[in-house]
Enzyme design. Structure first.
Site, PDB file in Angstrom:
ATOM      1  N   LYS A  98       0.812  -1.231   0.000  1.00  0.00           N
ATOM      2  CA  LYS A  98       0.000   0.000   0.000  1.00  0.00           C
ATOM      3  C   LYS A  98       0.839   1.272   0.000  1.00  0.00           C
ATOM      4  O   LYS A  98       0.603   2.176   0.803  1.00  0.00           O
ATOM      5  CB  LYS A  98      -0.962  -0.011   1.192  1.00  0.00           C
ATOM      6  CG  LYS A  98      -1.971  -1.163   1.134  1.00  0.00           C
ATOM      7  CD  LYS A  98      -3.038  -1.035   2.206  1.00  0.00           C
ATOM      8  CE  LYS A  98      -4.042  -2.159   2.161  1.00  0.00           C
ATOM      9  NZ  LYS A  98      -3.510  -3.493   2.471  1.00  0.00           N
TER      10      LYS A  98
HETATM   11  P1  OMP Z   1      -8.379 -10.955   6.391  1.00  0.00           P
HETATM   12  O1  OMP Z   1      -9.473 -10.032   6.836  1.00  0.00           O
HETATM   13  O2  OMP Z   1      -7.730 -11.708   7.506  1.00  0.00           O
HETATM   14  O3  OMP Z   1      -8.802 -11.840   5.240  1.00  0.00           O
HETATM   15  O4  OMP Z   1      -7.186 -10.030   5.828  1.00  0.00           O
HETATM   16  C1  OMP Z   1      -7.390  -9.074   4.834  1.00  0.00           C
HETATM   17  C2  OMP Z   1      -6.085  -8.707   4.170  1.00  0.00           C
HETATM   18  O5  OMP Z   1      -6.400  -7.840   3.070  1.00  0.00           O
HETATM   19  C3  OMP Z   1      -5.113  -7.933   5.050  1.00  0.00           C
HETATM   20  O6  OMP Z   1      -3.793  -8.207   4.625  1.00  0.00           O
HETATM   21  C4  OMP Z   1      -5.465  -6.483   4.760  1.00  0.00           C
HETATM   22  O7  OMP Z   1      -4.360  -5.625   4.949  1.00  0.00           O
HETATM   23  C5  OMP Z   1      -5.835  -6.543   3.268  1.00  0.00           C
HETATM   24  N1  OMP Z   1      -6.803  -5.530   2.798  1.00  0.00           N
HETATM   25  C6  OMP Z   1      -7.985  -5.316   3.456  1.00  0.00           C
HETATM   26  O8  OMP Z   1      -8.333  -6.011   4.414  1.00  0.00           O
HETATM   27  N2  OMP Z   1      -8.804  -4.303   3.056  1.00  0.00           N
HETATM   28  C7  OMP Z   1      -8.530  -3.508   1.986  1.00  0.00           C
HETATM   29  O9  OMP Z   1      -9.327  -2.647   1.647  1.00  0.00           O
HETATM   30  C8  OMP Z   1      -7.349  -3.739   1.264  1.00  0.00           C
HETATM   31  C9  OMP Z   1      -6.545  -4.801   1.626  1.00  0.00           C
HETATM   32  C10 OMP Z   1      -5.491  -5.167   0.667  1.00  0.00           C
HETATM   33  O10 OMP Z   1      -4.968  -4.264  -0.002  1.00  0.00           O
HETATM   34  O11 OMP Z   1      -5.242  -6.338   0.461  1.00  0.00           O
END
Ligand code: OMP
Length: 277
Positions: A98
């Site tokens: 990011k």
């Molecule tokens: P879980 O909720 O455990 O599946 O994790 C979500 C992953 O996606 C984490 O690594 C967050 O940093 C990332 N993420 C988001 O949760 N929301 C977003 O809007 C963007 C991301 C990302 O860019 O992957």
């Protein structure tokens, strides 16, 4: 090979739009609070290796989030490198960093992601500083790399700014979606969008604004996103063009391989429905 060509080939090969997240949260490592950084690094590596081994036949893409490795200090980057080396070469890797900064600084961030870490095919970026903050990651020496631009993120705070209405009668996130298409065409860049699975209406609008874009839709599992609603809103007419990243929903399952397979099956059921019309 350009990033989206590699990604599409992988998705087709194994019939999957699942992106497996590699996020070694300290709380998932089952270590005592007194564990040394070295022990944490070893445990983080084993955590990721277990997930990779269990899920590789279902994974269209792996997404390690750099934060969890940076948090482990000097040795954290070496641990991330070791994890990346465990990923089979035919599976694309999206490094979640990011970033977003002025051009010269962005070039240094691009070097950090692509020069020193093995097998990184794409990154996540914040587009709020504009095209010159994105270009160093996806043009010239890195024109084969890809980037997913934060468009409408999965967290509650995404409504603070990204959902605001502009004077052009669109939301900021819709502007981002349209701009990413424009930049892709103008500069031949491989750009996708991040739109949370927690907001199906935003997914639908982003899909309208960027009909050809690959959309990364996080928020399924621990964040409570509705998988089916998200897919119905965000898939393209061919029932593709969307990646579903899941981290804790897989890592915290009793059997990560089974959880990954169930996710792939659930995703494909919706895809079949859409293609059948
Ligand atoms: P879980 O909720 O455990 O599946 O994790 C979500 C992953 O996606 C984490 O690594 C967050 O940093 C990332 N993420 C988001 O949760 N929301 C977003 O809007 C963007 C991301 C990302 O860019 O992957």
């Amino acid at each position: 090979t350009p990033f989206f060509v590699k990604l599409e080939a992988r998705c087709k090969d194994i019939q999957s739009l699942l992106c497996v997240g590699l996020d070694p949260h300290f709380t998932e490592l089952q270590l005592p609070a007194t564990a040394t950084l070295e022990q944490q690094c070893d445990a983080a590596f084993s955590f990721c290796k277990t997930i990779i081994d269990a899920t590789q036949q279902y994974s269209a893409c792996y997404k390690p989030n750099a934060a969890f490795f940076e948090a482990l200090g000097d040795h954290g980057m070496i641990t991330l490198k070791r994890v990346l080396q465990e990923i089979p070469p035919e599976i694309p890797v999206l490094l979640d960093v990011k970033r977003g900064d002025i051009g010269t600084t962005a070039a240094a961030y691009a070097q950090a992601a692509f020069q020193h870490l093995p097998n990184v095919d794409a990154v996540t970026l914040s587009p709020l500083m504009g095209w010159d903050s994105i270009a160093p990651f996806v043009t010239e020496q890195y024109s084969h790399k890809g980037a997913f631009l934060l468009c409408k993120t999965s967290n509650p705070g995404s409504n603070d700014l990204l959902a605001l209405n502009l004077s052009t009668n669109e939301t900021l996130f819709e502007r981002i979606a349209a701009l990413s298409q424009q930049w892709s065409v103008q500069h031949g860049a491989s750009l996708g969008l991040v739109v949370g699975a927690t907001d199906a209406s935003a997914l639908k609008k982003a899909r309208t604004a960027a009909s050809n874009a690959w959309i990364l839709a996080p928020g399924v599992g621990a964040q409570g996103g509705d998988l089916e609603a998200a897919l119905e809103a965000g898939l393209n007419a061919e029932g593709s063009g969307m990646l579903i990243p899941v981290s804790r929903g897989i890592s915290q399952a009793e059997r990560p391989g089974v959880a990954a397979k169930e996710l792939v099956d659930a995703i494909n059921a919706v895809r079949d429905k859409i293609v059948a019309g």
